[in-house]
Scaffold this active site. Structure first.
Site, PDB file in Angstrom:
ATOM      1  N   VAL A   9       0.869  -1.183   0.000  1.00 25.27           N
ATOM      2  CA  VAL A   9       0.000   0.000   0.000  1.00 25.27           C
ATOM      3  C   VAL A   9       0.899   1.225   0.000  1.00 25.27           C
ATOM      4  O   VAL A   9       2.081   1.149   0.348  1.00 25.27           O
ATOM      5  CB  VAL A   9      -0.957   0.033   1.214  1.00 25.27           C
ATOM      6  CG1 VAL A   9      -2.012  -1.051   1.090  1.00 25.27           C
ATOM      7  CG2 VAL A   9      -0.186  -0.100   2.520  1.00 25.27           C
ATOM      8  N   SER A  10       0.332   2.367  -0.392  1.00 27.75           N
ATOM      9  CA  SER A  10       1.151   3.563  -0.598  1.00 27.75           C
ATOM     10  C   SER A  10       1.477   4.330   0.673  1.00 27.75           C
ATOM     11  O   SER A  10       2.493   4.996   0.750  1.00 27.75           O
ATOM     12  CB  SER A  10       0.455   4.504  -1.589  1.00 27.75           C
ATOM     13  OG  SER A  10       0.327   3.880  -2.852  1.00 27.75           O
ATOM     14  N   THR A  11       0.610   4.275   1.672  1.00 26.34           N
ATOM     15  CA  THR A  11       0.840   5.057   2.886  1.00 26.34           C
ATOM     16  C   THR A  11       0.627   4.201   4.123  1.00 26.34           C
ATOM     17  O   THR A  11       0.059   3.112   4.068  1.00 26.34           O
ATOM     18  CB  THR A  11      -0.116   6.260   2.955  1.00 26.34           C
ATOM     19  OG1 THR A  11      -1.461   5.772   3.131  1.00 26.34           O
ATOM     20  CG2 THR A  11      -0.050   7.103   1.681  1.00 26.34           C
ATOM     21  N   GLN A  14      -3.135   3.277   4.852  1.00 28.40           N
ATOM     22  CA  GLN A  14      -3.867   2.289   4.071  1.00 28.40           C
ATOM     23  C   GLN A  14      -3.717   0.893   4.674  1.00 28.40           C
ATOM     24  O   GLN A  14      -2.738   0.576   5.336  1.00 28.40           O
ATOM     25  CB  GLN A  14      -3.389   2.302   2.618  1.00 28.40           C
ATOM     26  CG  GLN A  14      -3.801   3.564   1.870  1.00 28.40           C
ATOM     27  CD  GLN A  14      -3.343   3.551   0.419  1.00 28.40           C
ATOM     28  OE1 GLN A  14      -2.245   3.120   0.118  1.00 28.40           O
ATOM     29  NE2 GLN A  14      -4.195   4.032  -0.467  1.00 28.40           N
TER      30      GLN A  14
END
Length: 200
Positions: A9-11, A14
């Site tokens: 996931v990007s962050t 998330q």
């Protein structure tokens, strides 16, 4: 020969649960995870996965975009896996490079990647030609550091006020030499011919 999962996931906010559940259902013996943007060059745990995988293993992902945003980078990665004898399976797109259909998809992706490379080259060429037509050369002046590029607008502003010598300007901004000041002013869009008429 085992299935190894990868989820990203990007962050930090998330959640990985959806991907982890899908990978567990697929029968992955071990799952590696990252919380990092897809555009980042370095994905620490994916690099560990690449080192861990052995010929005959299959890396399973929930979706192709978990590996990154660029088609070219994706193709390069699949080629690297192929050279290692490692397969790739994407659950959302129903892609498995260990099958004939998966290999066909890979070949199609190679065509798309080459198309993307050609578009990038054409855009770059067009941009350089447009810059040359306006009397500018492409790219930043050779040897100009990021710090100098950042201060270039301020250097230009002081220079154009015409109330300080070039030596004073260099002292103010800690510019190491006259040629470097020349490059900074050129980068900022100053008429270099005027600059060469040295001031005192």
């Amino acid at each position: 020969m085992i299935k190894l999962g990868y989820a990203r996931v990007s962050t930090q906010e998330q959640n990985l649960d959806l991907q982890l559940d899908a990978l567990k259902k697929e029968g992955c013996k071990q799952v590696f995870t990252d919380k990092v943007s897809g555009v980042k060059a370095t994905k620490p745990n994916f690099e560990k996965l690449m080192e861990y995988a052995r010929p005959g293993d299959t890396i399973v992902i929930w979706k192709l975009d978990r590996l990154g945003r660029s088609t070219i980078k994706l193709i390069e990665l699949i080629e690297e896996l192929k050279n290692k004898g490692v397969n790739l399976k994407s659950l959302s797109e129903s892609i498995d490079t260990s099958t004939a259909t998966g290999n066909l998809f890979f070949q199609f992706m190679c065509v798309l990647a080459e198309h993307e490379r050609n578009i990038i080259r054409e855009r770059t060429k067009a941009g350089l030609e447009s810059a040359r037509a306006r009397g500018r050369s492409g790219g930043r002046p050779e040897g100009l550091s990021e710090r100098y590029r950042k201060i270039a607008p301020e250097v230009k502003e002081i220079y154009e006020k015409n109330n300080r010598s070039t030596d004073e300007i260099r002292e103010m901004f800690k510019i190491k030499s006259q040629p470097t000041l020349y490059k900074i002013l050129k980068y900022a869009g100053v008429d270099i011919k005027g600059f060469l008429k040295k001031r005192v």
